[in-house]
Design an enzyme around this catalytic site. Structure first.
Site, PDB file in Angstrom:
ATOM      1  N   PHE A 274       1.235   5.031   1.009  1.00 64.50           N
ATOM      2  CA  PHE A 274       0.712   6.013   1.955  1.00 64.50           C
ATOM      3  C   PHE A 274       1.294   7.372   1.600  1.00 64.50           C
ATOM      4  O   PHE A 274       2.440   7.463   1.151  1.00 64.50           O
ATOM      5  CB  PHE A 274       1.090   5.642   3.387  1.00 64.50           C
ATOM      6  CG  PHE A 274       0.429   4.388   3.885  1.00 64.50           C
ATOM      7  CD1 PHE A 274      -0.785   4.445   4.568  1.00 64.50           C
ATOM      8  CD2 PHE A 274       1.008   3.146   3.672  1.00 64.50           C
ATOM      9  CE1 PHE A 274      -1.407   3.290   5.019  1.00 64.50           C
ATOM     10  CE2 PHE A 274       0.396   1.990   4.121  1.00 64.50           C
ATOM     11  CZ  PHE A 274      -0.804   2.062   4.798  1.00 64.50           C
TER      12      PHE A 274
ATOM     13  N   THR B 184       0.844  -1.198   0.000  1.00 62.18           N
ATOM     14  CA  THR B 184       0.000   0.000   0.000  1.00 62.18           C
ATOM     15  C   THR B 184       0.873   1.238   0.000  1.00 62.18           C
ATOM     16  O   THR B 184       1.869   1.305   0.729  1.00 62.18           O
ATOM     17  CB  THR B 184      -0.942   0.019   1.218  1.00 62.18           C
ATOM     18  OG1 THR B 184      -1.871  -1.062   1.110  1.00 62.18           O
ATOM     19  CG2 THR B 184      -1.725   1.324   1.295  1.00 62.18           C
TER      20      THR B 184
END
Length: 276
Positions: A177, A175
């Site tokens: 960020f 992921t």
């Protein structure tokens, strides 16, 4: 003796992957920071709009972009992307007894990233604001029919067992960020690799309109790292476009000027370092 004023940095609740990403960002930031926890991505943006910094997820390697983050970057004009990092995400089944679970609770992205695993067991699903909230709900309910998908940190925080590790459907689960804010922070260490993120709406809905936008990048040999359309929310069938690209340096201003001629609006969401 005066006490040093700490900068505020907002993120999602304790035990979430966003909290872990926030701590990684702090390794790169100069100064003293105080972590403040919010219940949702919207709350992070709203807090940052009044000052300080924030950390939110923006893209996952399995499920793609986090739509809410994309929309809020456009809604909260002036809140910019200041940095990014990518982090491995390993989900865990958390609860009391795997054989008694009937319903799984977690954030929609986590549920989606473990879709095959959940389907294989025939469990129902319930979406909540964060993985940490899911674990908290299971802990406070003491209901053995409930299980949560979350981090090891959240299991430890709420005193629950990890019933199975690494349950994500694809093991290369990462992921992105982003660090957001209205003012540029001081980095004590920084990458030489920079990206630029923009959002725009095409001036005309006609064949080849998007092609001519992309041609501006190709002609300057600028590498695009992501392109995505989102509904404009004006009427059905109209879209806005988000593009991330490698920073072209001195050619950035010229590139943006060329795009303005073909768009009804264009906003630079940030020029920022890629930290990990």
């Amino acid at each position: 003796m005066k006490t040093a004023i700490k900068n505020k940095i907002y993120t999602l609740p304790k035990g979430t992957y966003s909290e872990r990403a926030t701590k990684k960002f702090l390794n790169f930031l100069d100064g003293d920071f105080e972590i403040n926890y919010c219940n949702s991505i919207y709350d992070v943006f709203e807090s940052v709009d009044n000052g300080g910094f924030g950390v939110v997820p923006i893209e996952n390697s399995i499920e793609g972009s986090v739509s809410l983050t994309q929309d809020l970057l456009l809604q909260f004009k002036g809140v910019n992307i200041l940095g990014e990092l990518a982090m491995d995400i390993h989900h865990n089944l958390i609860g009391y007894d795997k054989n008694k679970i009937e319903t799984i609770i977690s954030h929609p992205q986590a549920l989606a990233q473990c879709r095959n695993y959940i389907k294989k067991h025939g469990w129902k699903v319930k979406a909540v604001e964060s993985t940490s909230e899911a674990v908290k709900l299971v802990a406070t309910s003491s209901n053995e029919k409930l299980g949560a998908i979350g981090s090891k940190d959240s299991a430890e925080q709420f005193g629950l067992k990890i019933l199975e590790e690494n349950i994500e459907d694809y093991k290369n689960n990462k992921t992105r960020f982003i660090l957001i804010g209205k003012s540029t922070p001081h980095f004590k260490s920084c990458s030489n690799k920079y990206k630029v993120s923009i959002v725009f709406e095409l001036k005309e809905d006609k064949p080849g309109a998007l092609y001519h936008i992309l041609k501006e990048f190709a002609g300057r040999k600028i590498n695009l790292t992501r392109i995505e359309s989102r509904p404009s929310k004006k009427r059905l069938g109209t879209y806005i476009f988000y593009i991330d690209f490698e920073d072209p340096g001195k050619n950035l201003k010229e590139t943006l000027c060329s795009l303005k001629e073909q768009t009804t609006f264009i906003y630079v969401l940030g020029r920022y370092p890629v930290l990990l």
